[in-house]
Every structure is written in structure tokens, then in C-alpha cells.
Design a protein around this motif. Structure first.
Motif, PDB file in Angstrom:
ATOM      1  N   ALA A  18      -5.275  -2.075  -3.107  1.00 12.78           N
ATOM      2  CA  ALA A  18      -5.731  -0.691  -3.296  1.00 12.78           C
ATOM      3  C   ALA A  18      -7.233  -0.575  -3.035  1.00 12.78           C
ATOM      4  CB  ALA A  18      -5.407  -0.238  -4.717  1.00 12.78           C
ATOM      5  N   GLU A  19      -7.972  -1.637  -3.405  1.00 11.17           N
ATOM      6  CA  GLU A  19      -9.422  -1.615  -3.151  1.00 11.17           C
ATOM      7  C   GLU A  19      -9.677  -1.667  -1.654  1.00 11.17           C
ATOM      8  OE1 GLU A  19     -10.626  -4.842  -5.713  1.00 11.17           O
ATOM      9  OE2 GLU A  19     -11.379  -3.447  -7.235  1.00 11.17           O
ATOM     10  N   PHE A  63      -1.810  -6.052  -6.663  1.00 11.18           N
ATOM     11  CA  PHE A  63      -1.916  -4.746  -5.993  1.00 11.18           C
ATOM     12  C   PHE A  63      -3.313  -4.111  -6.049  1.00 11.18           C
ATOM     13  CE2 PHE A  63      -0.322  -3.364 -10.230  1.00 11.18           C
ATOM     14  CZ  PHE A  63      -1.194  -2.330 -10.531  1.00 11.18           C
ATOM     15  N   ILE A  97      -5.963   5.838  -7.814  1.00 10.93           N
ATOM     16  CA  ILE A  97      -5.322   5.161  -8.952  1.00 10.93           C
ATOM     17  C   ILE A  97      -6.271   5.151 -10.148  1.00 10.93           C
ATOM     18  CG2 ILE A  97      -4.343   2.995  -9.806  1.00 10.93           C
ATOM     19  CD1 ILE A  97      -3.487   2.296  -7.057  1.00 10.93           C
ATOM     20  N   SER A 144      -7.733  -0.578   0.759  1.00  6.27           N
ATOM     21  CA  SER A 144      -7.366   0.647   1.484  1.00  6.27           C
ATOM     22  C   SER A 144      -8.098   1.875   0.949  1.00  6.27           C
ATOM     23  CB  SER A 144      -5.857   0.881   1.368  1.00  6.27           C
ATOM     24  OG  SER A 144      -5.538   1.231   0.037  1.00  6.27           O
ATOM     25  N   MET A 163       2.618   1.689  -3.348  1.00  2.00           N
ATOM     26  CA  MET A 163       1.691   2.141  -4.385  1.00  2.00           C
ATOM     27  C   MET A 163       1.498   3.656  -4.328  1.00  2.00           C
ATOM     28  SD  MET A 163      -1.585  -0.319  -4.873  1.00  2.00           S
ATOM     29  CE  MET A 163      -1.878  -0.361  -3.174  1.00  2.00           C
ATOM     30  N   ARG A 164       1.389   4.152  -3.103  1.00  2.00           N
ATOM     31  CA  ARG A 164       1.191   5.592  -2.934  1.00  2.00           C
ATOM     32  C   ARG A 164       2.420   6.355  -3.449  1.00  2.00           C
ATOM     33  NH1 ARG A 164      -3.408   6.389   0.660  1.00  2.00           N
ATOM     34  NH2 ARG A 164      -4.126   4.310   1.159  1.00  2.00           N
ATOM     35  N   ASP A 174       0.840  -1.198   0.000  1.00  7.51           N
ATOM     36  CA  ASP A 174       0.000   0.000   0.000  1.00  7.51           C
ATOM     37  C   ASP A 174       0.879   1.254   0.000  1.00  7.51           C
ATOM     38  OD1 ASP A 174      -2.754   1.076   0.219  1.00  7.51           O
ATOM     39  OD2 ASP A 174      -1.955   1.969   2.068  1.00  7.51           O
ATOM     40  N   PHE A 219      -7.355   3.279  -1.816  1.00  4.12           N
ATOM     41  CA  PHE A 219      -6.447   4.013  -2.691  1.00  4.12           C
ATOM     42  C   PHE A 219      -6.802   3.815  -4.169  1.00  4.12           C
ATOM     43  CE2 PHE A 219      -2.024   4.638  -4.475  1.00  4.12           C
ATOM     44  CZ  PHE A 219      -2.028   6.020  -4.275  1.00  4.12           C
ATOM     45  N   ILE A 220      -7.630   2.805  -4.434  1.00  2.00           N
ATOM     46  CA  ILE A 220      -8.030   2.526  -5.818  1.00  2.00           C
ATOM     47  C   ILE A 220      -8.719   3.742  -6.443  1.00  2.00           C
ATOM     48  CG2 ILE A 220     -10.312   1.564  -5.226  1.00  2.00           C
ATOM     49  CD1 ILE A 220      -7.971   0.259  -7.963  1.00  2.00           C
TER      50      ILE A 220
END
Ligand code: C2E
Ligand code: MG
Ligand code: MG
Length: 701
Positions: free
Chosen positions: A481-482, A477, A490, A484, A431-432, A428, A486-487
């Protein structure tokens, strides 16, 4: 004669064991007394001589005796009396008066003070005991070893409803018969009583239910006398009201006031029982957390009264579809929990499907008609946790995943090892970093027309190479992302990048839609539609050249909301397709309601073609129904020529897959495309041949 008694009398008096004096009948005065009499009356025997017999013992009986004596009667007197001592004290004594010869009477006194004291004490003890017996709220019965009734209090008669006559008759048999007749379980009453009676030293307590419905607690203890068991004391306490009150309190403490369903507390206590049973049987059980989707809208739009009615109704429906030993509890708000015991993952899944189904039945409350859905998270004991808190937490987080994935579905908790959790966090974080450092890039996979292998579309696929982790697959990933959230960021980046690329190709003359994957969470963002409109406006891409790939779960969770959003997107002119079709929960008939243009058959159904009968059946069914509904169909994951041929023959118009090309960067994609072709020429066989040759080249290289 009036004078001192003759000496032999004195000797005789001294020989007596008690106080004694001799009275001269004519004068009724003492003529001799012994030392014991002096002791009793607090003087010397000599001081007694000459005293009046009436002064020494002056009870009415004594006075009457001496009067009668003066009148010549000679009856003896034997009774208890009170004598007064020299210092005015009164002494209880047992007194006898006998006539001795013609002229004298012998008065004998035995001091009864201590007996009198003991008796008084015993009397007061007895009355205290009686008062105690009567003041207790328990019914008391005292019997001897043979069951004969020695004592009882009024409360005993009252509790058992014994008629007064029966008590006064003192008919023990009749009383015992009454008790036995009034026990609810007569057959059990007597043997239990016999058992107690056969063990005189036994302390015991048990419960009796009477025919009247009363519940009595019966306690019995042995009664001792001189260290020996001499009988039994039975006490009966009426528990009826207390039990009723306890039940009321229990009902309030352990149930939910609105629905009457068990509450969290009851769930916790049943959980403990289920855990104990599971440990001994080795069979797992499941905990489901069921959360209604968008329930707030019902409260907001129809009011809290209807909201309450709906909760009641949904609770009843859900309870109706569970098995007998299962427990449905309301956790609060619009959240319920079900304890399924025993149940493994498969059984839990079956119950979850039933729950989804009953909740989704149309509601009609006071004229308002609507359909509810719910999201269900599941966790298993003991594999996902040993205590209720862990299981509820895991089931809730699985339920939240269902919500994020579009609601109206169920999900089983995926146990994640500690190491996994850490790598999840690391991913996570990385990815950020990747997003701000611009390390994401897009690949494009051609979508190809089945009949002539012409590229008719592109799907944008996200790629990420991390300096430390290397190339990370989206399958790894994207779920993180889903999870957290964060998707959303993205997905936003992908949308703008893909649309910019599509606009570029469009400017160069390619008339080819760009498909972009959209996660459920991204779709549910309130600004999503504005965002799409904005990206299109900025890039200048004609909306019909953007295709959003949605998942089935988006449609199922909140039909009204999805319909409204999809309608708005469709209004924008954007095309909508359902990705991974067949893996979710929706049916084709259900899809009819939505402005969906295209279905993408999931590659899990393609891989078995053309040999696997069930894949063949599913793919044919999807194709036929989509045709009936006027939707286009594309097959994804086509890897072999056999698969392609089968799909072509079954009527599938497009495909995507390694057979033609994997996802490639934009330059490679442009090479695949070749120079733009005028739309009319796309249909010519020459163009088709050209593309086919290009494909062969690509596969070889
Ligand atoms: P998807 O949308 O179903 O994408 C198709 C996936 O199948 C892609 O995997 C693609 O490389 C792979 N594929 C294509 N043809 C074949 C084939 O013939 N055989 C096999 N075995 N696989 C083939 P990829 O790129 O690893 O993406 C996996 C999933 O990740 C996607 O499935 C999609 O759900 C998600 N994803 C990828 N990019 C994005 C994105 O930008 N946004 C979102 N939300 N999800 C994305
Ligand atoms: Mg896709
Ligand atoms: Mg797919």
C-alpha cells in the motif's frame, strides 16, 4: 656547282637510318634527300631538291649557321630544332649538320616528336605533382631506402619548424637530426623510426608528440620504382588543433555545463567499461541515484542563481567523498548518479552514508544558511540488471521509495521476481476492494504500565481477512500500500475508525490514549493536519488522547517541514511518538528539536534482552538519553517475563507485547480493561492486583 647530287650520294643517303639531305654550300639548296626526309616533311624526296636549306629548318640557330657557312666558316652543328612540313606542321627533331667535302653539307634529322611529347607530359605531370604536393595540408617527405631526402613540400618544413637554410643546405643528416631533436620523446623517436626503416614494405601510421606540444600523425608508405621498394613517402599531419577541438567537443558532450561533472552520456560510456570489467573480474558494481530533497524550495525562495551555486557546491562535496575510480554524474535538475566500481551492497551502503552525510553539512551561500538532504536509491550490477537503463530505473524506484518513506535516507533495490510483481498487483487490487467492501478491521494492543501492569494505552493495528487470500498480515500488505500510495486512503480509514473507538471508550470513562500508526506518505499529505483536526472535532475525542506513531524517517528528510507539521499537530494537543525507534537514521540529540513525547524502542532490540550485550547497551542508552530529554519510553514486542523485568529495572515505564496481550478486537480489549476506574484509583494496589489477575486469565485462555 648547282645541280642534282651525284648518284652515289643518293645511294648513301638512302642507307642512313634517319631523314637526311645534302645541301650545296654555294647555293645553300638541297641537292639530294632520302625517302625518310620526304616522309618526315610530307613530300617526295624529289620535291625537296632545290629547296633552300633555310626554309626547311629556320630556327635562329639554323639561320646563324647558314650565315656563318656563307661567310666561310666550317663548324659543325648538333642540336635540337624544329622543321616545318609541307602542310605547315612543325616537327621537333634532333639535327646535325656536317660538311662533306668542300662543297656540301649533310643535314641529318632524327624525329623527336614522340620524345618531345613524352617529355612534355612528364613535365606537366611533374608540375601537377608538385602542385598537389604543395596543396596538401600534410607535410610530405620522400626518402630513399637509405633515408636520403628525395623531396619534400613546404608544409613539411612548416610543421617541423625547419629553418629555410637547413632545407637549402640539402644536408640530410642535419634535417634528420632536427626532427629527432624536436620530438618530445627523443629516446622513443629513433627506435621507432629504425623499426619502420627496417621494413621497406611496411605501411604504418603512428602519432608523434613534438616538444612544441604539437601532435602529429605520421603515415608512411613504401615508394615503388619498377615494382621494387625504392624508398618511403612520409606524410605528417598536424592534429593539434583537431585534438584540442575534439577535446572541447568531448568536454561539452560528456559533461554537465553547470557543474562541470560528467553527464548522462559519460555515465553511460563509463557504465559500459564498468560492465566489461565486472564481467571479467566477477566483481559487482553499484549505481546510485541521488536526488536532493525539496530542492525546489531553494530555487523558489532564494532564486535560481543561488540554486545553481548550491548544485555546484553539493556536486563538489559529493565528489570529494567518493573514491578515485568512482564517477559522479549530474543526471539533470537536482538529480545526480554515482557509479561505484567495484562495489557490493555493503560498499554501496557505506558510500551512501558518506553521501548523506556530506550533503547534510550546513550550506552557506551568499549569506543564506540552510541544510539540504538527499534520497539515494541503489542498484547493483549484474544482480539487478545488465544494462544502464535497467539499473537507473531500479535505482530511481528505490530512491522514490526513500522519498515516500520520508526522504534523507538510502535504499537498495529489491529484486522482485515476475511472480512477486503479479502478486503485488493482485494484493493492491484486493486491498482496494477490501476498503470499499469494508473488510478491514482494527485490533487494539494494550500498552501497559511496567510497575503494575495497568493498561495505559492502546495501539490500533490494522487487520484484513480477504475471502480468497485469507488473513493477510500488515507486514505483507502495508508495504504494498505504501508502494502504490493506497496507504493514504487506508491510513485515513484507520485514523477515523481508531479515533471513533477511542472517543467511545472515553465516553465510557476510560482515560486512555489511542496510538495510531501513520505512514510517512500519509504524514506528508498537505491535508493531513486538517484531517486529524477534523476527525478529532467530529468524534469529540480530547486531542491528548490521540497519539500518532511516526517513523524516524519523517523527521530526518526535511527537518524544517517536519518541524512545522509536528509543531502544528502538537498545537492541536495531539501526542507524538516515534515508532520502531533505533532502526532509523536519527539520533536522540537530533530528536530534541522536535515536539516528540514518546519513543517506542523497536522490538528487534527487545528480543535479545537480557542476555545480548549489544541489545542491553542500546536499550540502556536509549532509556538514559530519553530521560535526559524528558521523553517517555515504551518497549514493544515484550514476550518474556525476563525482558519485562530487565526493562523495569533499567527504568522503562511502559511496555507492549505478547507477554501481556497481542492486538485483540474491541470487545476483547474491553474485557481486558474491565470497568473504567477513577483516575485516582489507578494508582491503588488493589486495582493493580485486579488487572494482574485479569492478565493471567487472558494468557491462560
Ligand atoms: P508496529 O507499529 O511496530 O506494530 C507492532 C507490531 O508488533 C504489530 O504487528 C504487533 O502485532 C506486533 N507485536 C506486538 N507485540 C508483539 C510481541 O510481543 N512479539 C511480536 N513478535 N510481535 C508483537 P502487526 O499488527 O503485524 O503490524 C506490523 C506493522 O504494520 C506495524 O508495526 C506497523 O508498522 C504496520 N501497521 C499496522 N497497522 C497499521 C496501520 O493502521 N497503519 C499503518 N500505517 N501501519 C500499520
Ligand atoms: Mg506502531
Ligand atoms: Mg513498532
Amino acid at each position: 656547282m648547282n645541280g642534282p647530287a651525284p648518284a652515289p650520294w643518293s645511294a648513301l643517303l638512302e642507307g642512313l637510318p634517319h631523314a637526311a639531305w645534302l645541301v650545296d654550300l654555294a647555293s645553300q639548296q638541297v641537292v639530294a634527300a632520302n625517302a625518310a626526309a620526304g616522309d618526315m616533311l610530307g613530300c617526295t624526296p624529289v620535291q625537296l631538291v632545290g629547296q633552300s636549306a633555310l626554309v626547311l629548318a629556320a630556327s635562329p640557330e639554323d639561320l646563324a649557321f647558314w650565315d656563318a657557312c656563307a661567310a666561310g666558316e666550317r663548324g659543325a652543328l648538333l642540336s635540337d630544332t624544329v622543321v616545318t612540313t609541307a602542310d605547315g606542321r612543325q616537327v621537333h627533331a634532333s639535327r646535325s649538320i656536317r660538311f662533306v667535302g668542300e662543297a656540301h653539307a649533310l643535314v641529318l634529322l632524327r624525329d623527336r616528336s614522340s620524345e618531345e611529347r613524352t617529355e612534355r607530359e612528364r613535365e606537366s605531370l611533374l608540375s601537377e605533382l608538385q602542385a598537389t604536393l604543395e596543396s596538401t595540408a600534410d607535410g610530405i617527405l620522400v626518402t630513399d631506402l637509405f633515408g636520403r631526402i628525395r623531396a619534400f613540400n613546404r608544409r613539411f618544413a612548416q610543421i617541423w619548424g625547419l629553418p629555410a637554410e637547413l632545407m637549402h643546405q640539402r644536408d640530410d643528416e642535419a634535417v634528420h637530426r632536427w626532427l629527432a631533436d624536436h620530438a618530445a620523446d627523443r629516446a622513443d623517436y629513433q627506435p621507432r623510426l629504425d623499426t619502420l626503416n627496417q621494413a621497406p614494405l611496411l605501411h604504418a601510421s603512428d602519432r608523434l608528440r613534438l616538444r612544441s606540444g604539437q601532435i602529429l600523425e605520421r603515415v608512411t608508405r613504401p615508394l615503388y620504382s619498377d615494382g621494387q621498394a625504392s624508398g618511403r613517402v612520409w606524410s605528417f599531419r598536424d592534429l593539434t588543433e583537431r585534438i584540442a577541438a575534439d577535446e572541447r567537443i568531448e568536454a561539452l558532450t560528456f559533461s554537465d555545463a553547470l557543474t562541470g561533472l560528467p553527464n548522462r552520456r559519460r555515465l553511460a560510456s563509463r557504465f559500459a567499461d564498468a560492465a566489461a570489467a565486472a564481467r571479467s573480474s566477477g566483481k559487482p558494481f553499484a549505481l546510485l541515484v541521488i536526488d536532493l530533497d525539496h530542492f525546489r524550495q531553494i530555487n523558489d525562495s532564494l532564486g535560481h542563481d543561488i540554486g545553481d551555486r548550491v548544485l555546484l557546491d553539493v556536486g563538489q562535496r559529493m565528489q570529494g567523498c567518493l573514491r578515485e575510480p568512482d564517477l559522479l554524474a549530474r543526471m539533470g535538475g537536482d538529480q545526480f548518479a554515482a557509479l561505484l566500481c567495484p562495489a557490493d551492497a555493503l560498499a554501496a551502503e557505506a558510500s551512501a552514508r558518506r553521501l548523506l552525510n556530506v550533503v547534510a553539512q550546513p550550506c552557506n551561500v551568499e549569506g543564506a544558511q540552510f541544510t539540504l538532504t538527499c534520497s539515494i536509491g541503489m542498484a547493483l550490477f549484474p544482480s539487478h540488471g545488465n544494462c544502464i537503463d535497467d539499473l537507473v530505473r531500479h535505482a530511481e524506484s528505490a530512491m522514490r521509495k526513500v522519498k515516500q518513506g520520508g526522504r534523507a535516507n538510502f535504499s537498495l533495490h529489491q529484486a522482485r521476481a515476475e511472480g512477486d510483481r503479479r502478486s503485488h498487483m493482485r494484493l493492491d487490487h484486493a486491498m482496494r476492494q477490501a476498503l470499499v467492501s469494508n473488510r478491514f478491521r482494527l485490533h487494539y494492543q494494550p500498552q501497559v504500565r511496567m510497575t503494575d501492569n495497568i493498561i495505559v494505552g492502546a495501539e490500533a493495528l490494522l487487520r484484513w481477512r480477504d475471502p480468497e487470500l485469507g488473513e493477510v498480515a500488515p507486514a505483507r500488505f502495508i508495504p504494498v500500500a505504501e508502494d502504490s500510495g493506497f496507504i493514504v486512503a487506508i491510513g485515513d480509514w484507520v485514523l477515523s475508525q481508531a479515533v471513533r473507538q477511542a472517543a467511545l471508550w472515553h465516553q465510557r470513562g476510560y482515560q486512555m490514549p489511542m496510538a495510531v500508526n501513520v505512514s510517512a506518505l500519509q504524514f506528508q499529505q498537505s491535508q493531513f493536519i486538517d484531517r486529524v483536526a477534523n476527525v478529532l472535532a467530529v468524534s469529540g475525542l480530547p486531542p491528548h488522547l490521540l497519539e500518532l506513531e511516526l517513523t524516524e524517517s519523517i523527521l530526518v528528510h526535511d527537518a524544517a517541514d517536519a518541524l512545522q507539521r509536528l509543531g502544528a499537530l502538537s498545537q492541536l494537543g495531539v501526542k507524538l511518538s516515534i515508532d520502531d525507534f533505533g532502526t532509523g537514521y536519527s539520533s536522540l540529540a537530533y530528536l530534541k528539536r522536535f515536539p516528540i513525547h514518546k519513543l517506542k524502542i523497536d522490538r528487534s532490540f527487545i528480543s535479545g534482552l537480557p542476555l545480548d550485550d549489544s541489545d542491553v547497551g542500546i536499550v540502556r542508552a536509549i532509556l538514559q538519553m530519553a530521560q535526559a530529554l524528558g521523553m517517555r519510553v515504551i518497549a514493544e514486542g515484550v514476550e518474556t517475563e525476563d525482558q519485562r523485568r530487565f526493562l523495569l529495572e533499567a527504568g522503562c515505564s511502559e511496555f507492549q507485547g505478547f507477554l501481556f496481550s497481542p492486538g485483540v478486537d474491541s470487545l476483547s480489549f474491553e474485557q481486558l480493561l474491565g470497568p473504567p476506574v477513577a483516575p485516582a484509583a489507578l494508582l491503588s494496589s488493589e486495582a493493580s492486583t485486579r488487572r494482574h489477575q485479569r492478565r493471567i486469565r487472558l494468557v491462560r485462555s
